[in-house]
Design a protein around this motif. Structure first.
Motif, PDB file in Angstrom:
ATOM      1  N   GLU A 138      31.942  21.368   6.843  1.00 42.24           N
ATOM      2  CA  GLU A 138      30.942  22.387   6.492  1.00 42.24           C
ATOM      3  C   GLU A 138      31.406  23.909   6.571  1.00 42.24           C
ATOM      4  O   GLU A 138      30.767  24.633   5.524  1.00 42.24           O
ATOM      5  N   GLU A 139      32.502  24.342   7.140  1.00 38.23           N
ATOM      6  CA  GLU A 139      32.494  25.735   7.181  1.00 38.23           C
ATOM      7  C   GLU A 139      33.576  26.168   5.920  1.00 38.23           C
ATOM      8  O   GLU A 139      33.884  27.335   6.086  1.00 38.23           O
ATOM      9  N   GLU A 170      34.365  26.902   2.370  1.00 36.44           N
ATOM     10  CA  GLU A 170      33.870  27.357   1.097  1.00 36.44           C
ATOM     11  C   GLU A 170      34.914  26.818  -0.094  1.00 36.44           C
ATOM     12  O   GLU A 170      35.877  27.044  -0.073  1.00 36.44           O
ATOM     13  N   PRO A 204      29.701  28.239  -0.521  1.00 37.36           N
ATOM     14  CA  PRO A 204      29.103  26.962   0.201  1.00 37.36           C
ATOM     15  C   PRO A 204      28.798  25.799  -0.883  1.00 37.36           C
ATOM     16  O   PRO A 204      28.434  26.034  -1.765  1.00 37.36           O
ATOM     17  N   ASP A 255      27.608  22.420  -2.389  1.00 42.56           N
ATOM     18  CA  ASP A 255      26.492  21.728  -2.681  1.00 42.56           C
ATOM     19  C   ASP A 255      26.994  20.259  -3.132  1.00 42.56           C
ATOM     20  O   ASP A 255      27.231  20.231  -4.212  1.00 42.56           O
ATOM     21  N   ARG A 256      27.057  19.291  -2.395  1.00 40.72           N
ATOM     22  CA  ARG A 256      27.993  18.365  -2.604  1.00 40.72           C
ATOM     23  C   ARG A 256      27.395  17.190  -4.159  1.00 40.72           C
ATOM     24  O   ARG A 256      28.376  16.785  -4.883  1.00 40.72           O
TER      25      ARG A 256
END
Length: 421
Positions: A78-79, A81, A111, A113-114
């Protein structure tokens, strides 16, 4: 030319190596990871026409890359980019000038967005040229800003088709900027020429190269590199050494990076107070083809030119990196508020460029500086410029004296026996 490693220098290098990992003083020590900015990764994918080849577990290279990207996107921390850049994805024509500009940001670094990233990957179709050099320059721009770790993961199945913009030279220029960017490369079913080119790109920035021939290998390797970006790293602080000791920049404890031209000497200054010990080491890397005999010399010198101690090492072409280290304990003083001594660190290497190899930019070097509390009874190892050599000199003198006494006694005894007989 550095032609041999002295015993004292070897001991110093060993001691400096043993002190690696000692924590820097709390605060804003140079090279200490701050953790303020998120790590950034830019995946650069070759989408040239050759990606249609069906030689990865019976599937096309493009299909294998898409599946790997989908699995990597699901597993990205998550961390981190993450962004995706393509090369050769849009222009299918024969105009070389246009084809060598064919690189685009498929998904911006930020960040993740899968779902959006997977949708973008699904639209890719093998198309055109292989402009690796231009794509690396653009990818470096994608990662600008911030002090977190920065990593480019380049995946290609063919060598660059846009020379004379040599991608290896591009990687060296990126490394010379001192922005702490690492390029890792993966070759899909690579030829020997492609392996050499991708290895050169990776080595120029301290990255890694791996060849891939199976789907699971590609997925695992990309996942590993993305995860590695999330690990805490110590990024060297860019420092520009001077040509002379008097003009050298003052460094504190930390990790520093610089570039040194062939035949050049770089100088840096460190303040050492009485009762402290200076520990320093330097590593110089050959990021291009060099002649096999080379060495590195690290010297600690007083402002007036007196050499305090040195560390040196020599190589014969078996490794691309060579290191040397030294330590200097400054004797304690009875005076309160005794001034610090300015110690100059001089770095010289004897690498020489192979025929036809560019000499610029200079070779990358990393300098580690640590100033700690010295031993309780530190002496001035700089006495008369011999450093710790005084101990060796004393042992040799004593040994020679005793050997002379024994030899003289044996000689007199043999003469006495001869006269008696």
């Amino acid at each position: 030319m550095i032609t041999r490693t002295r015993l004292a220098a070897g001991v110093c290098a060993l001691l400096a190596a043993l002190t690696a990992g000692i924590a820097f003083p709390a605060g804003a020590a140079a090279g200490e990871p701050t953790g303020q900015d998120a790590p950034k990764v830019d995946l650069v994918l070759d989408v040239s026409g050759s990606m249609r080849a069906r030689d990865i577990d019976g599937r096309s290279r493009m299909a294998a890359a898409k599946q790997a990207f989908n699995e990597v996107l699901d597993a990205t921390p998550e961390e981190v980019e993450l962004g995706i850049r393509t090369l050769g994805a849009d222009y299918a024509g024969d105009d070389r000038k246009t084809g060598c500009k064919d690189t685009a940001q498929l998904y911006p670094v930020g960040p993740l967005d899968r779902t959006e990233a997977k949708t973008a990957v699904a639209t890719l179709t093998p198309t055109g040229w292989t402009p690796i050099g231009p794509a690396l320059l653009k990818a470096a721009g994608d990662l600008e800003g911030g002090d977190g770790s920065k990593r480019i993961v380049l995946i290609s199945d063919g060598e660059d088709t846009c020379a004379p913009l040599d991608p290896c030279e591009v990687a060296r220029e990126i490394a010379a900027k001192g922005i702490g960017l690492t390029i890792d490369t993966l070759g899909l079913v690579p030829t020997a020429k492609l392996s050499r080119q991708l290895s050169c790109i990776a080595e120029a920035t301290g990255g890694t190269y791996a060849s891939v021939e199976h789907q699971d290998e590609l997925t695992d390797r990309v996942n590993e590199l993305v995860d590695r970006a999330a690990d805490p790293v110590v990024t060297p602080v860019a420092a520009e050494g001077a040509a002379a000791c008097a003009q050298a920049p003052v460094l504190k404890s930390g990790l520093y990076s610089d570039r040194e031209e062939f035949g050049q000497q770089r100088w840096y200054r460190v303040d050492v107070r009485p009762g402290q010990e200076l520990r320093a080491s330097v590593s110089v890397a050959a990021d291009r083809a060099v002649n096999p005999a080379y060495g590195v010399l690290l010297r600690a010198v007083a402002l007036k030119g007196r050499e305090i101690v040195r560390g040196e090492a020599a190589g014969t072409g078996r490794t691309d990196v060579i290191s040397a280290g030294l330590r200097y304990p400054k004797a304690a003083s009875d005076e309160e508020d005794a001034p610090a001594e300015a110690v100059c660190l001089g770095v010289t290497h004897s690498f020489s460029a192979a025929s036809g190899v560019k000499s610029t930019p200079g070779l990358p070097l990393e300098l580690t500086v640590d100033v700690v509390d010295g031993p309780d009874e530190a002496g001035d190892v700089a006495a008369f410029g011999l450093g710790r050599g005084w101990w060796l000199l004393g042992v040799l003198i004593l040994t020679g004296f005793l050997a002379g006494l024994v030899w003289g006694w044996l000689s007199r005894w043999r003469v006495a026996v001869w006269r008696t007989n």
